[in-house]
Design a protein around this motif. Structure first.
Motif, short mmCIF file in Angstrom:
data_model
loop_
_atom_site.label_atom_id
_atom_site.label_comp_id
_atom_site.label_asym_id
_atom_site.label_seq_id
_atom_site.Cartn_x
_atom_site.Cartn_y
_atom_site.Cartn_z
N SER A 49 -20.37 19.54 -13.26
CA SER A 49 -20.15 19.64 -11.83
C SER A 49 -21.48 19.60 -11.12
O SER A 49 -22.54 19.65 -11.74
CB SER A 49 -19.43 20.95 -11.49
OG SER A 49 -20.30 22.04 -11.75
N GLU A 84 -20.65 8.26 -7.98
CA GLU A 84 -20.16 9.64 -8.00
C GLU A 84 -21.13 10.55 -8.73
O GLU A 84 -21.36 11.70 -8.33
CB GLU A 84 -18.78 9.69 -8.66
CG GLU A 84 -17.68 9.07 -7.84
CD GLU A 84 -16.30 9.37 -8.40
OE1 GLU A 84 -16.20 10.31 -9.23
OE2 GLU A 84 -15.34 8.68 -8.03
N GLU A 85 -21.71 10.05 -9.79
CA GLU A 85 -22.64 10.84 -10.59
C GLU A 85 -23.85 11.26 -9.77
O GLU A 85 -24.24 12.44 -9.75
CB GLU A 85 -23.08 10.02 -11.81
CG GLU A 85 -23.89 10.81 -12.83
CD GLU A 85 -24.26 9.93 -14.01
OE1 GLU A 85 -24.22 10.43 -15.14
OE2 GLU A 85 -24.60 8.75 -13.79
N LYS A 88 -22.91 13.73 -6.89
CA LYS A 88 -22.73 15.11 -7.35
C LYS A 88 -24.07 15.84 -7.47
O LYS A 88 -24.16 17.04 -7.22
CB LYS A 88 -22.02 15.12 -8.71
CG LYS A 88 -20.54 14.82 -8.64
CD LYS A 88 -19.94 14.84 -10.04
CE LYS A 88 -18.45 14.51 -10.02
NZ LYS A 88 -17.87 14.52 -11.38
N LEU A 109 -17.47 8.75 -0.37
CA LEU A 109 -17.00 9.78 -1.30
C LEU A 109 -16.76 11.09 -0.54
O LEU A 109 -17.33 12.14 -0.85
CB LEU A 109 -18.02 9.97 -2.41
CG LEU A 109 -18.38 8.71 -3.20
CD1 LEU A 109 -19.49 8.98 -4.20
CD2 LEU A 109 -17.14 8.15 -3.92
N ASP A 111 -14.26 13.33 -0.19
CA ASP A 111 -13.75 14.53 -0.85
C ASP A 111 -14.80 15.16 -1.76
O ASP A 111 -14.95 16.39 -1.80
CB ASP A 111 -12.50 14.19 -1.66
CG ASP A 111 -11.32 13.78 -0.77
OD1 ASP A 111 -11.35 14.15 0.42
OD2 ASP A 111 -10.42 13.09 -1.26
N LEU A 112 -15.53 14.32 -2.47
CA LEU A 112 -16.58 14.83 -3.36
C LEU A 112 -17.66 15.53 -2.55
O LEU A 112 -18.13 16.63 -2.90
CB LEU A 112 -17.16 13.68 -4.17
CG LEU A 112 -18.18 14.01 -5.26
CD1 LEU A 112 -18.15 12.94 -6.34
CD2 LEU A 112 -19.59 14.13 -4.70
N GLN A 115 -17.04 19.08 -1.23
CA GLN A 115 -17.05 20.18 -2.19
C GLN A 115 -18.33 21.00 -2.11
O GLN A 115 -18.32 22.20 -2.43
CB GLN A 115 -16.88 19.62 -3.61
CG GLN A 115 -15.52 19.00 -3.88
CD GLN A 115 -15.45 18.39 -5.27
OE1 GLN A 115 -16.26 18.71 -6.16
NE2 GLN A 115 -14.49 17.50 -5.48
#
Length: 413
Positions: A49, A84-85, A88, A109, A111-112, A115
């Protein structure tokens, strides 16, 4: 004019390198410094994560993260589309995120990001075809003004993000077109330096900026009226500062031949001139103070006592000239001449009127009329460079169309 000509960096004595190039890491040049906000490498493990991402020796190289963090202001990142990587790893470092494409873009992105980023906003900012509307530009600039930092600006390639950052700084500091060009080059903004398709965007951006000789009348925060005026014959800036509440005003470095212009501006603004303030006496600084005083006997002329020049008020370092609710403080900055005085108006941000002690990307010459390179080095580094980095620098001259800088910029470049 020879007396006020900007001294090139290479012409300075080597014992006093006022403009010696700083190391790349200090200047914000090169890929590693462009990633300043990502100062530690990040290792990305399968299934990890954002909170699990941690610095390790086997790390993803920073230049692969595709994040450009210009050294100024230092808390705003620029990026294009991210995997995405990478997202994050990067997102937890930012309090706010502005997405500059349409909200339904498949590369967004959202939603990502939500977070780990508290404030994620969409502010469409198209280009180069079509270009942003005035409403879109205003909305994006407003978001930059209000969102908490650190802040990320994201578009498809990072080019529009760089353009928006530059326009925000233009709004904040009042850069002329040439000053904006200088900043874009020094910060190595991609849309300016390395984009073959960004010509229309650059032209559009420049169309939004004033020329150096455009006298801007600005009502800054807390009731300050401010105008920067320019004399094209001597390349000299004159500054008008007034109190909106009491209507009292001062002129800094008024030029002899521009007396009528300056008095006209004062009358149009409904201001009453109280002081004519001079940064120094020099061959290219022939003040209009004497003529103004003949026309307005209540006006007082001001210069440093160390200058030896005649004036109604001769000031020492630390003394203040007050107009209404505001005052400018005398800072002794000798070197260009023995009597050079910079004038500081404290605020958020502060403003400093440096005469010829500190210009944009240089300083005044020291081989004329009691100049001293050693004194100037101390004045710039000990007095001016000790001011807060966001202090806005208003010089006595510029010969390239630039009009304003900051202490941070001049320390770096």
């Amino acid at each position: 004019s020879a007396a006020g000509r900007q001294l090139p960096c290479l012409a300075r004595p080597t014992s006093h390198p006022l403009c010696a190039p700083a190391p790349a890491a200090a200047m914000g040049c090169g890929s590693s410094s462009h990633m300043a906000a990502l100062s530690e490498p990040v290792t990305l493990k399968e299934g990890s994560s954002a909170q699990d991402a941690a610095p390790e020796s086997q790390a993803l190289p920073l230049d692969q993260l595709q994040i450009h963090v210009p050294a100024i202001p230092g808390d705003i990142g620029l990026c294009g589309a991210l995997s995405e990587e990478v997202a994050k790893a990067v997102a937890p470092r930012y309090a706010s995120w502005i997405y500059m494409n349409a909200p339904d873009n498949k590369e967004f992105l959202q939603d990502l990001l939500k977070q780990s980023v508290k404030n994620v906003e969409v502010r469409p900012f198209p280009g180069p075809d079509p270009l942003p509307s005035d409403e879109q530009l205003a909305a994006a600039l407003e978001a930059m003004d209000t969102l908490p930092r650190p802040l990320m600006l994201q578009c498809s390639t990072g080019n529009r993000a760089g353009a928006l950052l530059l326009l925000w700084l233009v709004k904040k500091h009042g850069y002329s077109a040439e000053a904006a060009k200088q900043f874009a080059q020094d910060m190595d903004l991609k849309f300016w330096m390395n984009c073959t398709k960004c010509g229309p965007q650059r032209e559009w951006l420049l169309s939004k900026l004033p020329s150096a000789d455009a006298g801007q009348i600005l009502k800054r925060g807390e009731g300050l009226v401010f105008s920067q005026l320019f004399d094209p014959e001597t390349w000299t800036f004159t500054y008008l500062l007034g109190c909106q509440e009491t209507k009292e005003a001062v002129l800094v470095d008024p030029v002899l031949e521009q007396k009528d212009r300056d008095l006209t501006v004062l009358r149009e603004l409904g201001l009453n001139l109280r002081y004519v303030v001079n940064t120094h006496a020099h061959a290219d600084h022939i003040t209009s103070g004497g003529l103004i005083r003949k026309e307005l006997p209540e006006v007082r002329t001001v210069i440093s006592k160390a200058s030896g020049a005649k004036a109604d008020v001769q000031v020492e370092p630390g003394e203040k000239v007050t107009f209404g609710r505001f005052s400018i403080e005398a800072l002794a900055t000798p070197g260009h001449t023995d009597g050079c005085m910079s004038w500081l108006l404290r605020g958020s941000p502060s403003m400093v009127f440096t005469g010829d002690a500190l210009l944009i990307r240089g300083c005044g010459r020291t081989d004329f009329q009691a100049g001293d390179a050693g004194k100037l080095y101390e004045s710039v580094h000990s007095k001016l460079f000790s001011l807060p980095g966001d202090t806005v620098v208003y010089p006595g001259h510029d010969y390239k169309g630039r009009n304003v800088s900051t202490i941070d910029e001049e320390k770096r470049f």
